[in-house]
Design a protein around this motif. Structure first.
Motif, PDB file in Angstrom:
ATOM      1  N   GLU A   1     -70.430 -14.577   2.697  1.00  0.00           N
ATOM      2  CA  GLU A   1     -70.328 -15.632   3.714  1.00  0.00           C
ATOM      3  C   GLU A   1     -69.196 -15.318   4.691  1.00  0.00           C
ATOM      4  N   GLY A   2     -68.103 -14.782   4.177  1.00  0.00           N
ATOM      5  CA  GLY A   2     -66.994 -14.396   5.045  1.00  0.00           C
ATOM      6  C   GLY A   2     -67.395 -13.299   6.013  1.00  0.00           C
ATOM      7  N   TYR A   3     -68.135 -12.310   5.500  1.00  0.00           N
ATOM      8  CA  TYR A   3     -68.616 -11.240   6.379  1.00  0.00           C
ATOM      9  C   TYR A   3     -69.615 -11.785   7.398  1.00  0.00           C
ATOM     10  N   ASP A   4     -70.470 -12.726   6.970  1.00  0.00           N
ATOM     11  CA  ASP A   4     -71.415 -13.335   7.907  1.00  0.00           C
ATOM     12  C   ASP A   4     -70.680 -14.067   9.030  1.00  0.00           C
ATOM     13  N   GLU A   5     -69.620 -14.784   8.677  1.00  0.00           N
ATOM     14  CA  GLU A   5     -68.835 -15.492   9.683  1.00  0.00           C
ATOM     15  C   GLU A   5     -68.191 -14.503  10.651  1.00  0.00           C
ATOM     16  N   LEU A   6     -67.640 -13.430  10.109  1.00  0.00           N
ATOM     17  CA  LEU A   6     -67.015 -12.405  10.935  1.00  0.00           C
ATOM     18  C   LEU A   6     -68.042 -11.777  11.880  1.00  0.00           C
TER      19      LEU A   6
ATOM     20  N   LYS B   1     -70.411  -5.743   4.140  1.00  0.00           N
ATOM     21  CA  LYS B   1     -69.219  -5.086   4.685  1.00  0.00           C
ATOM     22  C   LYS B   1     -69.632  -3.981   5.643  1.00  0.00           C
ATOM     23  N   LYS B   2     -70.661  -3.227   5.280  1.00  0.00           N
ATOM     24  CA  LYS B   2     -71.137  -2.165   6.178  1.00  0.00           C
ATOM     25  C   LYS B   2     -71.671  -2.758   7.475  1.00  0.00           C
ATOM     26  N   GLU B   3     -72.413  -3.867   7.355  1.00  0.00           N
ATOM     27  CA  GLU B   3     -72.956  -4.536   8.544  1.00  0.00           C
ATOM     28  C   GLU B   3     -71.817  -5.056   9.422  1.00  0.00           C
ATOM     29  N   ALA B   4     -70.801  -5.637   8.801  1.00  0.00           N
ATOM     30  CA  ALA B   4     -69.653  -6.148   9.551  1.00  0.00           C
ATOM     31  C   ALA B   4     -68.882  -5.014  10.216  1.00  0.00           C
ATOM     32  N   THR B   5     -68.741  -3.907   9.516  1.00  0.00           N
ATOM     33  CA  THR B   5     -68.037  -2.751  10.079  1.00  0.00           C
ATOM     34  C   THR B   5     -68.782  -2.208  11.294  1.00  0.00           C
ATOM     35  N   GLU B   6     -70.087  -2.137  11.190  1.00  0.00           N
ATOM     36  CA  GLU B   6     -70.890  -1.671  12.327  1.00  0.00           C
ATOM     37  C   GLU B   6     -70.768  -2.631  13.508  1.00  0.00           C
ATOM     38  N   ALA B   7     -70.813  -3.935  13.231  1.00  0.00           N
ATOM     39  CA  ALA B   7     -70.659  -4.929  14.294  1.00  0.00           C
ATOM     40  C   ALA B   7     -69.285  -4.815  14.940  1.00  0.00           C
ATOM     41  N   TYR B   8     -68.266  -4.610  14.117  1.00  0.00           N
ATOM     42  CA  TYR B   8     -66.903  -4.450  14.632  1.00  0.00           C
ATOM     43  C   TYR B   8     -66.806  -3.225  15.540  1.00  0.00           C
ATOM     44  N   ASN B   9     -67.346  -2.106  15.083  1.00  0.00           N
ATOM     45  CA  ASN B   9     -67.289  -0.875  15.887  1.00  0.00           C
ATOM     46  C   ASN B   9     -68.027  -1.037  17.202  1.00  0.00           C
ATOM     47  N   ASN B  10     -69.176  -1.710  17.190  1.00  0.00           N
ATOM     48  CA  ASN B  10     -69.923  -1.955  18.432  1.00  0.00           C
ATOM     49  C   ASN B  10     -69.124  -2.840  19.382  1.00  0.00           C
TER      50      ASN B  10
ATOM     51  N   ASN C   1     -68.757 -14.179  14.646  1.00  0.00           N
ATOM     52  CA  ASN C   1     -67.667 -14.202  15.622  1.00  0.00           C
ATOM     53  C   ASN C   1     -67.713 -12.975  16.530  1.00  0.00           C
ATOM     54  N   LEU C   2     -67.993 -11.834  15.942  1.00  0.00           N
ATOM     55  CA  LEU C   2     -68.093 -10.605  16.749  1.00  0.00           C
ATOM     56  C   LEU C   2     -69.265 -10.685  17.720  1.00  0.00           C
ATOM     57  N   ALA C   3     -70.358 -11.304  17.298  1.00  0.00           N
ATOM     58  CA  ALA C   3     -71.502 -11.481  18.205  1.00  0.00           C
ATOM     59  C   ALA C   3     -71.104 -12.354  19.389  1.00  0.00           C
ATOM     60  N   GLY C   4     -70.283 -13.369  19.137  1.00  0.00           N
ATOM     61  CA  GLY C   4     -69.788 -14.210  20.227  1.00  0.00           C
ATOM     62  C   GLY C   4     -68.916 -13.421  21.190  1.00  0.00           C
ATOM     63  N   VAL C   5     -68.092 -12.550  20.656  1.00  0.00           N
ATOM     64  CA  VAL C   5     -67.251 -11.690  21.506  1.00  0.00           C
ATOM     65  C   VAL C   5     -68.139 -10.763  22.328  1.00  0.00           C
ATOM     66  N   ASP C   6     -69.182 -10.212  21.708  1.00  0.00           N
ATOM     67  CA  ASP C   6     -70.102  -9.324  22.425  1.00  0.00           C
ATOM     68  C   ASP C   6     -70.766 -10.048  23.592  1.00  0.00           C
ATOM     69  N   GLU C   7     -71.191 -11.293  23.351  1.00  0.00           N
ATOM     70  CA  GLU C   7     -71.820 -12.075  24.424  1.00  0.00           C
ATOM     71  C   GLU C   7     -70.828 -12.310  25.559  1.00  0.00           C
ATOM     72  N   TRP C   8     -69.593 -12.668  25.182  1.00  0.00           N
ATOM     73  CA  TRP C   8     -68.590 -12.907  26.205  1.00  0.00           C
ATOM     74  C   TRP C   8     -68.309 -11.632  26.987  1.00  0.00           C
ATOM     75  N   LEU C   9     -68.211 -10.506  26.290  1.00  0.00           N
ATOM     76  CA  LEU C   9     -67.943  -9.236  26.965  1.00  0.00           C
ATOM     77  C   LEU C   9     -69.044  -8.887  27.957  1.00  0.00           C
ATOM     78  N   ALA C  10     -70.282  -9.155  27.583  1.00  0.00           N
ATOM     79  CA  ALA C  10     -71.400  -8.871  28.488  1.00  0.00           C
ATOM     80  C   ALA C  10     -71.295  -9.722  29.755  1.00  0.00           C
ATOM     81  N   SER C  11     -71.006 -11.005  29.594  1.00  0.00           N
ATOM     82  CA  SER C  11     -70.889 -11.859  30.782  1.00  0.00           C
ATOM     83  C   SER C  11     -69.631 -11.522  31.576  1.00  0.00           C
ATOM     84  N   ALA C  12     -68.537 -11.178  30.884  1.00  0.00           N
ATOM     85  CA  ALA C  12     -67.313 -10.793  31.585  1.00  0.00           C
ATOM     86  C   ALA C  12     -67.542  -9.523  32.400  1.00  0.00           C
TER      87      ALA C  12
END
Length: 121
Positions: free
Chosen positions: A89-94, A30-39, A97-108
């Motif tokens: 597993e749910g947090y890993d999936e989240l 959850k902490k890892e997911a929260t950090e990924a979300y904030n980033n 997904n956030l990593a995918g958004v980060d990649e898209w944001l970088a290319s955008a």
């Protein structure tokens, strides 16, 4: 009497320790997911500023996809603010997904910067 007091104190201390451990029980995922979300939110806001400053030269398709990403981030916010606990597993999936958004944001961001550069040429 001393034995009884010691037993009671030991029991109370054990209960307090148990409550402290479970009370601080935000799991590592959850902490890892929260950090990924904030980033991701920080990166999203950075691109939003870039778009807002240069809205007249931004491709409409890019804006539509950007809005979809914003909607997805808003859905994740509900997960983080709610009482729902996910499995690891749910947090890993989240996180994935956030990593995918980060990649898209970088290319955008690169695409937006190129559009701005082309408009200023």
């Amino acid at each position: 009497m001393k034995k009884r007091i010691k037993a009671i104190l030991c029991t109370v201390m054990a209960v307090v320790l148990m409550l402290c451990v479970t009370g601080c029980g935000d799991n590592a995922k959850k902490k890892e997911a929260t950090e990924a979300y904030n980033n991701t939110v920080d990166a999203y806001n950075e691109v939003a500023d870039l778009i807002n400053q240069n809205a007249d030269v931004i491709n409409e398709d890019l804006l539509a996809v950007y809005q979809q990403m914003g909607d997805m981030i808003a859905e994740y916010k509900i997960v983080f603010e709610g009482d729902t606990e996910l499995t690891d597993e749910g947090y890993d999936e989240l996180i994935g997904n956030l990593a995918g958004v980060d990649e898209w944001l970088a290319s955008a961001k690169q695409e937006i910067e190129m559009e701005i550069s082309d408009a200023n040429s």
